[in-house]
Design a protein around this motif. Structure first.
Motif, PDB file in Angstrom:
ATOM      1  N   PRO A   1       7.739  56.009 169.290  1.00 41.91           N
ATOM      2  CA  PRO A   1       7.674  56.675 167.989  1.00 41.91           C
ATOM      3  C   PRO A   1       7.818  58.189 168.081  1.00 41.91           C
ATOM      4  O   PRO A   1       8.087  58.843 167.088  1.00 41.91           O
ATOM      5  N   ASN A   2       7.689  58.763 169.289  1.00 41.72           N
ATOM      6  CA  ASN A   2       7.840  60.208 169.452  1.00 41.72           C
ATOM      7  C   ASN A   2       9.298  60.656 169.312  1.00 41.72           C
ATOM      8  O   ASN A   2       9.557  61.816 169.004  1.00 41.72           O
ATOM      9  N   ASP A   3      10.245  59.746 169.577  1.00 41.69           N
ATOM     10  CA  ASP A   3      11.654  60.099 169.399  1.00 41.69           C
ATOM     11  C   ASP A   3      12.416  59.090 168.535  1.00 41.69           C
ATOM     12  O   ASP A   3      13.600  59.255 168.270  1.00 41.69           O
ATOM     13  N   GLY A   4      11.736  58.014 168.118  1.00 34.62           N
ATOM     14  CA  GLY A   4      12.368  57.025 167.251  1.00 34.62           C
ATOM     15  C   GLY A   4      13.367  56.127 167.944  1.00 34.62           C
ATOM     16  O   GLY A   4      14.157  55.447 167.286  1.00 34.62           O
ATOM     17  N   LYS A   5      13.339  56.080 169.269  1.00 33.16           N
ATOM     18  CA  LYS A   5      14.315  55.276 170.013  1.00 33.16           C
ATOM     19  C   LYS A   5      13.642  54.071 170.667  1.00 33.16           C
ATOM     20  O   LYS A   5      12.460  54.093 170.982  1.00 33.16           O
ATOM     21  N   THR A   6      14.453  53.042 170.853  1.00 33.92           N
ATOM     22  CA  THR A   6      14.000  51.830 171.541  1.00 33.92           C
ATOM     23  C   THR A   6      14.686  51.774 172.896  1.00 33.92           C
ATOM     24  O   THR A   6      15.901  51.984 172.997  1.00 33.92           O
ATOM     25  N   TYR A   7      13.900  51.497 173.922  1.00 36.51           N
ATOM     26  CA  TYR A   7      14.387  51.488 175.299  1.00 36.51           C
ATOM     27  C   TYR A   7      14.167  50.121 175.930  1.00 36.51           C
ATOM     28  O   TYR A   7      13.275  49.382 175.516  1.00 36.51           O
ATOM     29  N   SER A   8      14.968  49.799 176.958  1.00 33.67           N
ATOM     30  CA  SER A   8      14.637  48.624 177.751  1.00 33.67           C
ATOM     31  C   SER A   8      13.354  48.982 178.480  1.00 33.67           C
ATOM     32  O   SER A   8      13.125  50.151 178.816  1.00 33.67           O
ATOM     33  N   GLY A   9      12.499  47.996 178.688  1.00 37.14           N
ATOM     34  CA  GLY A   9      11.215  48.329 179.276  1.00 37.14           C
ATOM     35  C   GLY A   9      10.607  47.209 180.080  1.00 37.14           C
ATOM     36  O   GLY A   9      11.155  46.109 180.165  1.00 37.14           O
ATOM     37  N   SER A  10       9.461  47.535 180.660  1.00 38.80           N
ATOM     38  CA  SER A  10       8.744  46.542 181.451  1.00 38.80           C
ATOM     39  C   SER A  10       7.244  46.791 181.363  1.00 38.80           C
ATOM     40  O   SER A  10       6.794  47.884 181.039  1.00 38.80           O
ATOM     41  N   LEU A  11       6.511  45.736 181.648  1.00 40.23           N
ATOM     42  CA  LEU A  11       5.055  45.749 181.682  1.00 40.23           C
ATOM     43  C   LEU A  11       4.633  45.101 182.986  1.00 40.23           C
ATOM     44  O   LEU A  11       5.056  43.983 183.294  1.00 40.23           O
ATOM     45  N   THR A  12       3.813  45.809 183.766  1.00 32.85           N
ATOM     46  CA  THR A  12       3.327  45.283 185.036  1.00 32.85           C
ATOM     47  C   THR A  12       1.822  45.490 185.113  1.00 32.85           C
ATOM     48  O   THR A  12       1.341  46.607 184.912  1.00 32.85           O
ATOM     49  N   VAL A  13       1.093  44.430 185.386  1.00 34.20           N
ATOM     50  CA  VAL A  13      -0.355  44.529 185.563  1.00 34.20           C
ATOM     51  C   VAL A  13      -0.602  45.028 186.983  1.00 34.20           C
ATOM     52  O   VAL A  13      -0.165  44.409 187.946  1.00 34.20           O
TER      53      VAL A  13
ATOM     54  N   LYS B   1       9.968  59.830 163.012  1.00 32.56           N
ATOM     55  CA  LYS B   1      11.182  59.959 163.838  1.00 32.56           C
ATOM     56  C   LYS B   1      12.048  58.704 163.795  1.00 32.56           C
ATOM     57  O   LYS B   1      13.086  58.639 164.441  1.00 32.56           O
ATOM     58  N   ASN B   2      11.626  57.698 163.043  1.00 27.18           N
ATOM     59  CA  ASN B   2      12.382  56.448 162.968  1.00 27.18           C
ATOM     60  C   ASN B   2      13.776  56.739 162.410  1.00 27.18           C
ATOM     61  O   ASN B   2      13.910  57.446 161.418  1.00 27.18           O
ATOM     62  N   PRO B   3      14.831  56.195 163.042  1.00 26.18           N
ATOM     63  CA  PRO B   3      16.188  56.437 162.544  1.00 26.18           C
ATOM     64  C   PRO B   3      16.443  55.803 161.170  1.00 26.18           C
ATOM     65  O   PRO B   3      17.356  56.219 160.461  1.00 26.18           O
ATOM     66  N   ASP B   4      15.620  54.823 160.795  1.00 29.67           N
ATOM     67  CA  ASP B   4      15.735  54.192 159.475  1.00 29.67           C
ATOM     68  C   ASP B   4      14.884  55.015 158.506  1.00 29.67           C
ATOM     69  O   ASP B   4      13.651  54.976 158.554  1.00 29.67           O
ATOM     70  N   ALA B   5      15.545  55.768 157.642  1.00 27.22           N
ATOM     71  CA  ALA B   5      14.852  56.669 156.715  1.00 27.22           C
ATOM     72  C   ALA B   5      13.803  55.947 155.874  1.00 27.22           C
ATOM     73  O   ALA B   5      12.769  56.527 155.532  1.00 27.22           O
TER      74      ALA B   5
ATOM     75  N   LEU C   1      11.747  53.804 156.806  1.00 31.66           N
ATOM     76  CA  LEU C   1      10.540  53.541 157.601  1.00 31.66           C
ATOM     77  C   LEU C   1       9.811  54.822 158.017  1.00 31.66           C
ATOM     78  O   LEU C   1       8.733  54.759 158.587  1.00 31.66           O
ATOM     79  N   GLN C   2      10.366  55.969 157.714  1.00 31.40           N
ATOM     80  CA  GLN C   2       9.796  57.235 158.181  1.00 31.40           C
ATOM     81  C   GLN C   2       8.452  57.578 157.556  1.00 31.40           C
ATOM     82  O   GLN C   2       7.708  58.381 158.107  1.00 31.40           O
ATOM     83  N   SER C   3       8.116  56.983 156.438  1.00 26.19           N
ATOM     84  CA  SER C   3       6.821  57.271 155.815  1.00 26.19           C
ATOM     85  C   SER C   3       5.777  56.182 156.094  1.00 26.19           C
ATOM     86  O   SER C   3       4.649  56.289 155.634  1.00 26.19           O
ATOM     87  N   ARG C   4       6.140  55.162 156.874  1.00 27.69           N
ATOM     88  CA  ARG C   4       5.165  54.100 157.169  1.00 27.69           C
ATOM     89  C   ARG C   4       4.169  54.569 158.221  1.00 27.69           C
ATOM     90  O   ARG C   4       4.463  55.409 159.070  1.00 27.69           O
ATOM     91  N   SER C   5       2.992  53.990 158.163  1.00 26.15           N
ATOM     92  CA  SER C   5       1.958  54.256 159.151  1.00 26.15           C
ATOM     93  C   SER C   5       2.349  53.599 160.473  1.00 26.15           C
ATOM     94  O   SER C   5       2.884  52.498 160.497  1.00 26.15           O
ATOM     95  N   LEU C   6       2.069  54.281 161.571  1.00 22.57           N
ATOM     96  CA  LEU C   6       2.336  53.702 162.890  1.00 22.57           C
ATOM     97  C   LEU C   6       1.305  52.643 163.266  1.00 22.57           C
ATOM     98  O   LEU C   6       1.560  51.807 164.127  1.00 22.57           O
ATOM     99  N   ILE C   7       0.149  52.671 162.623  1.00 24.00           N
ATOM    100  CA  ILE C   7      -0.873  51.654 162.899  1.00 24.00           C
ATOM    101  C   ILE C   7      -0.300  50.293 162.496  1.00 24.00           C
ATOM    102  O   ILE C   7       0.160  50.107 161.379  1.00 24.00           O
TER     103      ILE C   7
END
Length: 136
Positions: free
Chosen positions: A98-110, A64-68, A70-76
């Motif tokens: 990777p499910n939609d190929g988009k990058t979002y602003s995000g956060s991580l909280t323990v 789903k990567n918008p960069d064609a 990169l679409q065949s690369r492994s996600l690992i």
């Protein structure tokens, strides 16, 4: 003079930091995503943390990567989280889905020694949160 129960409550608040988030806790390690089908290794990255996929279901391609190219690369091995800016009770940055190929602003909280909350947001208003559990 405070009663014993008041002293006990104040001591408990002091030990827990007064909230549920574990401020200063190190989320480094491997985490199982909320749906249980992928694992992400979180490690120190600059002033915060980054997350890299170590296990995914199926073919595991970044189709789903918008960069064609990169679409065949492994996600690992693909870095999907860059939470490098300390903020409030966690870290802010970006999340790649990777499910939609988009990058979002995000956060991580323990949230505890074995629980983190990851959020991805559109326009900093519409957010989707996931609770990840530490893999032992």
């Amino acid at each position: 003079m405070p009663t014993r129960s008041a002293v006990a409550v104040m001591a408990l608040i002091a030990m827990t930091g007064g909230g549920f988030a574990e401020k200063g806790a190190d989320p480094s390690g491997v985490w199982l995503t909320e749906n249980g089908d992928s694992k992400v290794r979180i490690a120190r990255c600059g002033g915060g943390y980054c997350g890299t996929l170590v296990s995914v279901p199926g073919k595991g391609l970044d189709s789903k990567n918008p960069d064609a190219s990169l679409q065949s690369r492994s996600l690992i091995g693909v870095q999907i989280m860059n939470a490098s800016t300390p903020s409030g009770d966690g870290y802010e940055g970006s999340l790649y889905n990777p499910n939609d190929g988009k990058t979002y602003s995000g956060s991580l909280t323990v949230k505890g020694p074995n629980v983190v909350e990851v959020a991805g947001c559109v326009m900093s208003v519409f957010c989707k949160r996931q609770t990840w559990k530490r893999v032992n």
